[in-house]
Enzyme design. Structure first.
Site, PDB file in Angstrom:
ATOM      1  NE  ARG A   1       8.440  -8.780   3.938  1.00  0.00           N
ATOM      2  CZ  ARG A   1       7.898  -7.851   4.708  1.00  0.00           C
ATOM      3  NH1 ARG A   1       6.844  -8.120   5.443  1.00  0.00           N
ATOM      4  NH2 ARG A   1       8.422  -6.651   4.768  1.00  0.00           N
TER       5      ARG A   1
ATOM      6  N   GLY B   1       8.955   0.727   2.586  1.00  0.00           N
ATOM      7  CA  GLY B   1       7.755   0.032   2.117  1.00  0.00           C
ATOM      8  C   GLY B   1       7.124   0.673   0.899  1.00  0.00           C
TER       9      GLY B   1
ATOM     10  N   GLY C   1      12.191  -0.484   8.076  1.00  0.00           N
ATOM     11  CA  GLY C   1      12.802   0.157   9.233  1.00  0.00           C
ATOM     12  C   GLY C   1      14.230  -0.292   9.493  1.00  0.00           C
TER      13      GLY C   1
ATOM     14  CE  LYS D   1       2.874  12.461  10.369  1.00  0.00           C
ATOM     15  NZ  LYS D   1       2.339  11.979  11.640  1.00  0.00           N
TER      16      LYS D   1
HETATM   17  P1  ADP Z   1       8.519   4.552   2.895  1.00  0.00           P
HETATM   18  O1  ADP Z   1       7.500   3.502   3.307  1.00  0.00           O
HETATM   19  O2  ADP Z   1       9.014   4.343   1.506  1.00  0.00           O
HETATM   20  O3  ADP Z   1       9.616   4.691   3.906  1.00  0.00           O
HETATM   21  P2  ADP Z   1       6.976   6.655   4.044  1.00  0.00           P
HETATM   22  O4  ADP Z   1       6.198   5.647   4.816  1.00  0.00           O
HETATM   23  O5  ADP Z   1       7.873   7.548   4.793  1.00  0.00           O
HETATM   24  O6  ADP Z   1       7.768   5.957   2.854  1.00  0.00           O
HETATM   25  O7  ADP Z   1       5.957   7.622   3.286  1.00  0.00           O
HETATM   26  C1  ADP Z   1       5.060   7.169   2.341  1.00  0.00           C
HETATM   27  C2  ADP Z   1       3.845   8.044   2.302  1.00  0.00           C
HETATM   28  O8  ADP Z   1       4.177   9.416   2.169  1.00  0.00           O
HETATM   29  C3  ADP Z   1       2.973   7.720   1.119  1.00  0.00           C
HETATM   30  O9  ADP Z   1       1.855   7.049   1.581  1.00  0.00           O
HETATM   31  C4  ADP Z   1       2.632   9.087   0.517  1.00  0.00           C
HETATM   32  O10 ADP Z   1       1.251   9.237   0.238  1.00  0.00           O
HETATM   33  C5  ADP Z   1       3.067  10.047   1.589  1.00  0.00           C
HETATM   34  N1  ADP Z   1       3.441  11.363   1.038  1.00  0.00           N
HETATM   35  C6  ADP Z   1       4.400  11.645   0.152  1.00  0.00           C
HETATM   36  N2  ADP Z   1       4.399  12.947  -0.163  1.00  0.00           N
HETATM   37  C7  ADP Z   1       3.414  13.520   0.557  1.00  0.00           C
HETATM   38  C8  ADP Z   1       2.898  14.850   0.667  1.00  0.00           C
HETATM   39  N3  ADP Z   1       3.421  15.845  -0.036  1.00  0.00           N
HETATM   40  N4  ADP Z   1       1.859  15.055   1.509  1.00  0.00           N
HETATM   41  C9  ADP Z   1       1.336  14.049   2.217  1.00  0.00           C
HETATM   42  N5  ADP Z   1       1.769  12.787   2.158  1.00  0.00           N
HETATM   43  C10 ADP Z   1       2.792  12.511   1.333  1.00  0.00           C
HETATM   44 MG    MG Z   2       5.989   3.532   4.847  1.00  0.00          MG
END
Ligand code: ADP
Ligand code: MG
Length: 393
Positions: free
Chosen positions: A36, A349, A372, A198
């Site tokens: 950053r 992230g 976000g 989620k």
């Molecule tokens: P981002 O930060 O890119 O927006 P998220 O925070 O929504 O992504 O999700 C990232 C997390 O989702 C990762 O830490 C990963 O381990 C978890 N994840 C992905 N697929 C699964 C799964 N099938 N079961 C449990 N956790 C999962």
């Molecule tokens: Mg995340």
């Protein structure tokens, strides 16, 4: 609506309050990742070279409205100085006497870095008195912190209104340009790939993408809830059973307007994230197993969809990619993004980390570090920190 850009401001000999995103990971007073700071440095240098008095500010971590030495921005100053190629004077104060005196003593081309804004209770509260004190330090305002633009805090929203001359910095402008194209004007077919742990927290973004994309590809933990909604037995997988009705609504919204929704057809399952995985059809998940990645057939199908797309937005890993045994699906999507001729944007992230891990960040059209803020922007929300920088706002 167009953003006012930093280049259009007259800054020579003027004091510029520059809101940056210097929210870096700190460990034992040392900066863990300079990304950053490296990204912010060109903005600082550009303003300094144009003869501005640069008053840089940021938040760092979750300081609760009072000073917390462990979250001081002091360690950031020497790194910013090295990366910007200019001396940076750290000011251990935000809007008090010490800050005022430092600003008064600064000359055109000087760079000051104020202390962590969240040491002040007024920052997150968007307190008018704190906004007024912050605004009194400078003549013009530049916001280059897209990652906090979805928060109506003093330094991102309240203070901006108090400046007649205000503009978006180059990082902010790049984020808005790429995300606006995806949201408002995508070349079609437009494919949205959404995964991660989620659905909750991404509901509005998912709903928005289901209304805009030609194909919605659902992967990762969140796909489990959609599979459940279709009657698939998902064993011990991460699911949000209470969101099944929501998942059905999202599916109906997409298919109702002729968009296709793609769910995994094969998956990698295991009894735990440290247990060995096996690949099965989605109908073959055992009662004690959890889905931890998409399978090879699904990876290939997604790669094919991305190869013919003209716009791709991706958020959320396809599996528990932190474990090498369950990273193949996520890395395959990163590779397929890189290979696609489409306008490709990744946000989030963990997703951005995965793209960097795959070594393909440079092959994507845009890597959004907004987290976000990117998702809220794609959900169609007006971000308070962006709206105030638009022409005529
Ligand atoms: P981002 O930060 O890119 O927006 P998220 O925070 O929504 O992504 O999700 C990232 C997390 O989702 C990762 O830490 C990963 O381990 C978890 N994840 C992905 N697929 C699964 C799964 N099938 N079961 C449990 N956790 C999962
Ligand atoms: Mg995340």
């Amino acid at each position: 609506m167009a953003l006012r850009l930093m280049d259009t401001l007259k800054v020579e000999g003027r004091r510029v309050l520059l809101r940056l995103d210097l929210n870096v990971p700190l460990k034992d007073g040392k900066v863990g990742d300079e990304t950053r700071i490296r990204e912010a440095a060109p903005t600082v240098r550009a303003l300094a070279e144009r003869g501005a008095v640069v008053i840089a500010c940021s938040h760092l971590g979750r300081a609760k409205g009072k000073p917390d030495p462990a979250l001081s921005l002091a360690p950031v100053a020497p790194i910013l100085a090295r990366l910007a190629g200019r001396p940076v004077r750290f000011v251990p104060d935000t809007v008090g006497e010490v800050a005022k005196q430092a600003v008064a003593a600064a000359k055109p081309g000087d760079v000051l870095l104020l202390e962590n804004l969240r040491f002040e209770a007024g920052e997150e509260k968007n307190d008018p008195a704190f906004c007024a004190q912050l605004a009194a330090l400078a003549d013009v305002y530049v916001n280059d912190a897209f990652g906090t633009a979805h928060r109506a805090h003093a330094s991102t929203a309240g203070v901006a209104k108090l400046f007649k001359e205000r503009a978006a910095g180059p990082l902010m402008a790049r984020e808005i340009a790429a995300l606006s194209k995806v949201r408002d004007n995508p070349d079609r077919p437009f494919v949205a790939v959404v995964g991660g742990a989620k659905i909750s927290g991404k509901l509005e973004t998912l709903t928005s993408l289901a209304k805009r994309a030609d194909t919605v590809v659902l992967v990762g933990g969140m796909a489990n809830t959609f599979l459940l909604a279709q009657g698939v037995a998902v064993g011990k997988s991460l699911v949000e059973a209470e969101l099944v009705p929501m998942a059905k609504d999202i599916l109906a919204a997409a298919t109702g307007r002729g968009a296709s929704v793609v769910l995994p057809t094969d998956v990698v399952v295991a009894t735990g994230t440290d247990a060995p995985g096996r690949t099965v059809s989605v109908s073959g998940v055992g009662p004690d197993e959890m889905i931890l990645d998409i399978g090879p057939e699904t990876r290939q199908r997604i790669a094919g969809i991305l190869a013919t797309a003209r716009t791709v937005f991706w958020n959320g890993p396809a599996g528990v990619f932190e474990k090498p045994a369950f990273a193949a699906g996520t890395l395959a999507i990163a590779q397929a993004m890189a290979a696609s001729p489409a306008f490709t944007v990744v946000g989030g992230g963990e997703s951005v980390a995965a793209v960097q891990q795959a070594g393909v960040a440079g092959k994507l059209s845009h890597v959004s570090t907004g987290g976000g803020a990117s998702l809220e922007f794609l959900a169609g929300d007006m971000l308070p920190g962006v709206a105030i920088l638009e022409e005529g706002a």
